[in-house]
Motif scaffolding. Structure first.
Motif, mmCIF file in Angstrom:
data_model
loop_
_atom_site.group_PDB
_atom_site.id
_atom_site.type_symbol
_atom_site.label_atom_id
_atom_site.label_comp_id
_atom_site.label_asym_id
_atom_site.label_seq_id
_atom_site.Cartn_x
_atom_site.Cartn_y
_atom_site.Cartn_z
ATOM 1 N N MET A 196 1.659 -8.348 10.995
ATOM 2 C CA MET A 196 0.755 -9.432 10.632
ATOM 3 C C MET A 196 0.402 -9.253 9.171
ATOM 4 O O MET A 196 0.043 -8.159 8.740
ATOM 5 C CB MET A 196 -0.504 -9.351 11.497
ATOM 6 N N GLU A 197 0.509 -10.314 8.409
ATOM 7 C CA GLU A 197 0.170 -10.208 6.989
ATOM 8 C C GLU A 197 -1.339 -10.128 6.833
ATOM 9 O O GLU A 197 -2.066 -10.848 7.502
ATOM 10 C CB GLU A 197 0.700 -11.418 6.246
ATOM 11 N N LEU A 198 -1.810 -9.248 5.949
ATOM 12 C CA LEU A 198 -3.251 -9.057 5.776
ATOM 13 C C LEU A 198 -3.661 -9.236 4.320
ATOM 14 O O LEU A 198 -2.834 -9.146 3.405
ATOM 15 C CB LEU A 198 -3.643 -7.658 6.245
ATOM 16 N N ASP A 199 -4.967 -9.484 4.124
ATOM 17 C CA ASP A 199 -5.524 -9.544 2.765
ATOM 18 C C ASP A 199 -6.505 -8.412 2.519
ATOM 19 O O ASP A 199 -6.616 -7.894 1.425
ATOM 20 C CB ASP A 199 -6.207 -10.891 2.548
ATOM 21 N N GLY A 200 -7.259 -8.057 3.559
ATOM 22 C CA GLY A 200 -8.164 -6.930 3.457
ATOM 23 C C GLY A 200 -7.708 -5.894 4.469
ATOM 24 O O GLY A 200 -7.187 -6.259 5.514
ATOM 25 N N ILE A 201 -7.870 -4.597 4.149
ATOM 26 C CA ILE A 201 -7.474 -3.577 5.123
ATOM 27 C C ILE A 201 -8.551 -2.511 5.261
ATOM 28 O O ILE A 201 -9.383 -2.327 4.384
ATOM 29 C CB ILE A 201 -6.130 -2.902 4.761
ATOM 30 N N GLY A 202 -8.502 -1.820 6.386
ATOM 31 C CA GLY A 202 -9.411 -0.717 6.640
ATOM 32 C C GLY A 202 -8.770 0.587 6.195
ATOM 33 O O GLY A 202 -7.560 0.646 5.974
ATOM 34 N N GLY A 203 -9.572 1.649 6.082
ATOM 35 C CA GLY A 203 -9.072 2.876 5.484
ATOM 36 C C GLY A 203 -8.831 4.024 6.454
ATOM 37 O O GLY A 203 -8.567 5.133 6.034
ATOM 38 N N VAL A 204 -8.912 3.765 7.749
ATOM 39 C CA VAL A 204 -8.783 4.846 8.733
ATOM 40 C C VAL A 204 -7.397 5.484 8.653
ATOM 41 O O VAL A 204 -7.243 6.696 8.761
ATOM 42 C CB VAL A 204 -9.056 4.329 10.157
ATOM 43 N N SER A 205 -6.372 4.668 8.430
ATOM 44 C CA SER A 205 -5.001 5.163 8.388
ATOM 45 C C SER A 205 -4.147 4.163 7.599
ATOM 46 O O SER A 205 -3.767 3.132 8.124
ATOM 47 C CB SER A 205 -4.489 5.312 9.822
ATOM 48 N N ILE A 206 -3.887 4.481 6.330
ATOM 49 C CA ILE A 206 -3.110 3.574 5.475
ATOM 50 C C ILE A 206 -1.855 4.302 5.002
ATOM 51 O O ILE A 206 -1.945 5.398 4.462
ATOM 52 C CB ILE A 206 -3.875 3.174 4.194
ATOM 53 N N LEU A 207 -0.692 3.693 5.190
ATOM 54 C CA LEU A 207 0.501 4.225 4.546
ATOM 55 C C LEU A 207 0.901 3.254 3.439
ATOM 56 O O LEU A 207 1.015 2.050 3.685
ATOM 57 C CB LEU A 207 1.657 4.397 5.534
ATOM 58 N N ALA A 208 1.091 3.781 2.238
ATOM 59 C CA ALA A 208 1.485 2.931 1.113
ATOM 60 C C ALA A 208 2.557 3.641 0.301
ATOM 61 O O ALA A 208 2.598 4.867 0.249
ATOM 62 C CB ALA A 208 0.282 2.614 0.233
ATOM 63 N N LYS A 209 3.434 2.861 -0.295
ATOM 64 C CA LYS A 209 4.402 3.473 -1.197
ATOM 65 C C LYS A 209 3.645 4.005 -2.409
ATOM 66 O O LYS A 209 2.697 3.369 -2.883
ATOM 67 C CB LYS A 209 5.422 2.419 -1.631
ATOM 68 N N ALA A 210 4.064 5.153 -2.887
ATOM 69 C CA ALA A 210 3.365 5.762 -4.023
ATOM 70 C C ALA A 210 3.376 4.831 -5.218
ATOM 71 O O ALA A 210 2.438 4.822 -6.022
ATOM 72 C CB ALA A 210 4.009 7.103 -4.371
ATOM 73 N N ALA A 211 4.426 4.015 -5.323
ATOM 74 C CA ALA A 211 4.539 3.093 -6.457
ATOM 75 C C ALA A 211 3.378 2.102 -6.486
ATOM 76 O O ALA A 211 2.970 1.645 -7.551
ATOM 77 C CB ALA A 211 5.868 2.351 -6.395
ATOM 78 N N VAL A 212 2.834 1.780 -5.302
ATOM 79 C CA VAL A 212 1.697 0.864 -5.234
ATOM 80 C C VAL A 212 0.544 1.420 -6.078
ATOM 81 O O VAL A 212 -0.043 0.727 -6.899
ATOM 82 C CB VAL A 212 1.240 0.689 -3.769
ATOM 83 N N PHE A 213 0.255 2.705 -5.863
ATOM 84 C CA PHE A 213 -0.843 3.335 -6.593
ATOM 85 C C PHE A 213 -0.448 3.617 -8.040
ATOM 86 O O PHE A 213 -1.253 3.477 -8.950
ATOM 87 C CB PHE A 213 -1.269 4.624 -5.892
ATOM 88 N N ARG A 214 0.804 4.017 -8.223
ATOM 89 C CA ARG A 214 1.261 4.304 -9.578
ATOM 90 C C ARG A 214 1.157 3.070 -10.473
ATOM 91 O O ARG A 214 0.872 3.169 -11.642
ATOM 92 C CB ARG A 214 2.713 4.776 -9.523
ATOM 93 N N HIS A 215 1.390 1.918 -9.866
ATOM 94 C CA HIS A 215 1.308 0.675 -10.651
ATOM 95 C C HIS A 215 -0.128 0.268 -10.931
ATOM 96 O O HIS A 215 -0.371 -0.694 -11.649
ATOM 97 C CB HIS A 215 2.063 -0.444 -9.941
ATOM 98 N N GLY A 216 -1.072 0.967 -10.335
ATOM 99 C CA GLY A 216 -2.466 0.729 -10.697
ATOM 100 C C GLY A 216 -3.354 0.208 -9.584
ATOM 101 O O GLY A 216 -4.560 0.112 -9.763
ATOM 102 N N ALA A 217 -2.778 -0.165 -8.430
ATOM 103 C CA ALA A 217 -3.629 -0.632 -7.338
ATOM 104 C C ALA A 217 -4.533 0.517 -6.912
ATOM 105 O O ALA A 217 -4.079 1.649 -6.790
ATOM 106 C CB ALA A 217 -2.786 -1.113 -6.162
ATOM 107 N N HIS A 218 -5.806 0.235 -6.723
ATOM 108 C CA HIS A 218 -6.742 1.288 -6.332
ATOM 109 C C HIS A 218 -7.866 0.683 -5.501
ATOM 110 O O HIS A 218 -7.819 -0.496 -5.151
ATOM 111 C CB HIS A 218 -7.284 2.005 -7.569
ATOM 112 N N PHE A 219 -8.863 1.516 -5.189
ATOM 113 C CA PHE A 219 -9.969 1.068 -4.361
ATOM 114 C C PHE A 219 -11.111 0.653 -5.284
ATOM 115 O O PHE A 219 -11.791 1.523 -5.830
ATOM 116 C CB PHE A 219 -10.397 2.192 -3.419
#
Lengths: 337, 466
Positions: free
Chosen positions: B297-320
């Motif tokens: 299911m496509e989401l816009d907001g997510i919870g933080g209990v268990s998140i898997l993300a590609k490292a590139a997502v964070f490397r590109h600057g996405a953060h909390f």
């Protein structure tokens, strides 16, 4: 004899088949995972409550991380870097090169310079060199095209990704300061780090000028980086009328913001330590306390309040409660193409 | 080999052999192509730029090269030796750590490829002590393959906007400041622990009770930039057995966007509170316990209990965002920011992990009420016992006495009856002799009773007169 051969012939394909099946179900052989080369049980503890970035950076042995997105390698840049008088054992370097032929050329030159310095006596404490994962789509643009307004958004968005990848890969537990130094900044005072840390500001940018020969044939200086500015009413109004996907750029006639540009208020006779509060900053020589980046202030690769890259960074830092400043009379010099 | 002169086999046998070898070869080719495709080697091709030479190793200790294209993350990370950075923010979590480490021990993703990083902040309990103890146990496992890659613990206090009790944390007013603080903690942990050779980043809260051991591979197999499972929590029977826990995973709605427009720049919308009615579809409520676990299911907001993300997502600057980003902060703001950066953000409605049961304020009130009821019932029981005892003791005696009396009376009657019989017999005997003497004793017995009853009214009268 005959029956033996018959058996052999029947067995051969069967054995071959079994072999194939077994290799298939075993999966393709992969390299064995390599453990990180760490001592003992691999557990390390850091107390980051003790981390500080103060006005006496050198005497407190505060670590500085100098970061440079490197599209071109200039010998003058390296010579200037090596000549910085801040203790080199407190300096870490980080570079990111674009995934392109130009990037490869820059990398090779950088490698040679790094090897020479790091094998020498006065080496830096650590050097990290990254290559961007994505092909550089804008690699073919000439210097003239680079400044064309239409390609600015894409170019600065790509630059944001490079900057973010760089600081997020290299910032360590004891990094107190981060100095963003562009690869085409070829001349700064040797005391750059001491001078700038002395101001004890969250975000501080030097004024980036360029040396040239004027009409009279005499050496002169002129402003280069227009990204450090104080917001104007006109600029705010302009942003209000724009779509959230548009960006405001400085230094373009078709977009008159009437912002106070730091580049324009340089006073050759003024105090080099004069400070001015800013709303947008450039990245040519930008000093940031590491906590600003750690809190999440990054270089937005998307229009953030109609701002992008370093200017968007200043806005994000402000949203997080930090204050950007500039030093209008403290000059660093950009390479002249 | 199949030469007529040398082979000497019957033609039919030769035919069969030929067929077998042809099929064998075909099968071999098919399988090798299949194994090549599924090994993920195919996925490698677009990532590696063939035109550029690999980065040189200068052989100097202080110099490190990384080609970020080697660490982009794929659907089959375990086959490609992709390193995962496992991040756990901790605050007063000592009680939950043994559970977390039990889960980690059972994880099937190669442990040597997992680097752990913990942030311990503002803890009043012995989170650090328990953490070190658990880590040392983990890393001294005799089975070396069960040990993890590098392990880093970072201590950083941020000061507390609010307490960590469930009601402190989940009250409406507390949400904005609390989420911003949590966001800072996450960003500090991420930025310091992320290294260029990480392909994936996995965020996990310590208080997860039940989670599949293959969670890493399961989430990875979707090959998304950001992916979250559904998070539920078990409930005591009196509250209906189970309940959606994480309401931070949602898809944006028109009502949500309209609401955002009405709020001021620093406001933070939080889900699950009546104050902000957004009518967003929540991942949690879409769960079907028997649904296909692979449904996305496509989401816009997510919870933080268990998140898997590609490292590139964070490397590109996405953060909390530790500020209001599009009227959201922390993990929900992270979802929004990822979308803004053109990344895929996905939730799995039917793939569920279970958060521990933490009673809410209402639950606590209900539990208190239930405890009071129990107490009341106990009091009542004791009281009733006492009452019964007193009642019985008072009543029994009388009854027994009365019973005895009654018995006696009856006995007397019987006696009388016997006597009577005897007397009658005598009488009859005597009647036959002389009749007049018999009636006397019967009349005498009745007289005292009548006398007693007759006395009582007189006694009452006496009291009244007195």
């Amino acid at each position: 004899m005959r029956s033996a051969r018959r058996y052999l012939l029947v067995l051969l394909p069967v054995v071959a088949l079994l072999y194939v099946l077994s290799t298939y179900f075993r999966g393709t052989p992969v390299e064995k995972p390599v453990a990180r080369n760490m001592a003992g049980n691999h557990i390390v503890k850091y107390n980051m409550n003790k981390l500080q970035a103060s006005s006496q950076a050198a005497s407190h042995s505060e670590k500085v991380l100098i970061l440079t997105p490197l599209a071109r390698f200039y010998d003058e840049y390296w010579e200037n870097l090596v000549a910085l008088s801040y203790p080199h054992d407190l300096i870490e370097l980080g570079f990111i090169v674009p995934r392109s032929k130009e990037g490869q050329q820059a990398l090779e030159k950088l490698d040679r310079a790094v090897a020479k310095t790091q094998k020498g006596k006065d080496k830096f404490s650590k050097v990290t060199i990254l290559r961007q994962e994505a092909e550089d789509a804008l690699a073919s643009h000439s210097e003239k095209d680079r400044h064309a307004m239409s390609v600015q958004k894409a170019r600065r968005s790509a630059m944001s990704l490079a900057r973010n990848s760089l600081f997020l890969s290299t910032i360590g537990p004891d990094t107190a300061w981060i100095l963003w130094l562009d690869s085409d900044v070829v001349e700064t005072p040797h005391t750059l780090i001491q001078d700038m840390t002395k101001h004890d500001k969250d975000v501080l940018v030097a004024n980036c000028y360029q040396r040239y020969t004027n009409d009279q044939g005499k050496p002169d200086v002129r402003p280069y980086d227009y990204n450090s500015w104080v917001e104007s009413q006109q600029g705010i109004k302009m942003a209000e009328s724009m779509s959230p996907d548009d960006i405001i750029l400085e230094g373009y006639g078709e977009m008159a913001t009437y912002r106070l540009l730091m580049a324009k208020i340089y006073n050759a006779d003024g105090d080099i330590h004069e400070e001015i509060a800013l709303d947008g900053v450039g990245g040519t020589a930008l000093l940031v306390k590491s906590e600003v980046h750690r809190d999440g202030a990054m270089f937005p690769p998307f229009p953030f309040y109609n701002l992008i890259e370093t200017e968007g960074f200043a806005k994000m830092a402000k949203r997080l409660g930090y204050k950007p400043y500039g030093l209008p009379n403290y000059l660093v010099y950009h390479y002249n193409e | 080999m199949f030469d007529r002169n040398q082979g000497g086999l019957a033609p039919s046998t030769r035919k069969t052999l030929g067929l077998v070898s042809v099929f064998g070869t075909a099968l071999y080719l098919c399988l090798s192509i299949l194994s090549w495709v599924f090994s993920g080697e195919l996925a490698l091709v677009p990532f590696t730029s063939s035109s550029l030479p690999p980065m040189a190793d200068l052989g100097i200790d202080s110099v490190h090269h990384y080609d970020l294209a080697d660490y982009t993350g794929s659907a089959r990370g375990q086959d490609r030796n992709e390193r995962v950075l496992f991040l756990v923010p901790l605050r007063d979590a000592a009680a939950h750590l043994p559970m977390l480490f039990a889960h980690m021990d059972k994880m099937t993703y190669p442990h040597v490829l997992i680097d752990l990083a913990f942030l311990v902040s503002d803890s009043k309990d012995d989170t650090m002590g328990v953490l070190l103890k658990e880590l040392n146990t983990l890393q001294s496992n005799r089975d070396v393959s069960k040990r993890f890659g590098s392990i880093e613990i970072f201590e950083k206090d941020f000061g507390q906007a609010v307490g960590q009790g469930f009601s402190d944390r989940h009250g409406f007013e507390a949400q904005g400041p609390r989420r911003k603080l949590m966001a800072r903690a996450r960003n500090w942990l991420l930025s310091v622990a992320l290294r260029p050779d990480h392909s994936w980043v996995y965020w996990r809260d310590a208080d997860v009770e039940k989670v599949p051991t293959t969670i890493m591979e399961d989430l990875m197999s979707h090959d998304k930039d950001v992916i979250v499972p559904n998070v539920w929590r078990p409930l005591p029977d009196w509250l209906g057995n189970e309940q959606p826990y994480d309401l931070n995973s949602w898809k944006e709605s028109d009502a949500g966007l309209r609401l955002a427009d009405t709020l001021d720049e620093d406001a933070v919308i939080v889900e699950g509170y009546a104050e902000y009615a957004t009518w967003r579809p929540h991942l949690a409520y879409l769960r079907d316990p028997f649904g296909d676990i692979h449904v996305e299911m496509e989401l816009d907001g997510i919870g933080g209990v268990s998140i898997l993300a590609k490292a590139a997502v964070f490397r590109h600057g996405a953060h909390f965002p530790a500020f209001s980003f599009q009227k959201h902060a922390e993990t929900e703001g992270f979802g929004k920011m990822c979308k803004r950066m053109g990344m895929s953000v996905v939730g799995l409605p039917h793939y569920t992990i279970w958060h521990i049961y933490e009673p809410s304020d209402d639950d606590l009130r209900h539990m208190e009420w239930m405890a009071q009821q129990d107490e009341l019932r106990e009091k009542e029981r004791v009281l009733k016992e006492a009452h019964d005892k007193v009642w019985q003791s008072g009543f029994d005696n009388v009854k027994q006495e009365w019973e005895r009396e009654r018995e006696l009376i009856l006995k007397n009657v019987e006696l009388d009856f016997d006597v009577h019989q005897k007397v009658r017999a005598k009488k009859a005997e005597e009647q036959s002799k002389a009749e007049a003497k018999v009636h006397g004793p019967e009349e005498e017995k009745v007289v005292p009773g009548v006398g007693k009853a007759a006395l009582q009214p007189d006694a009452v009268k006496k009291v009244v007169q007195g």
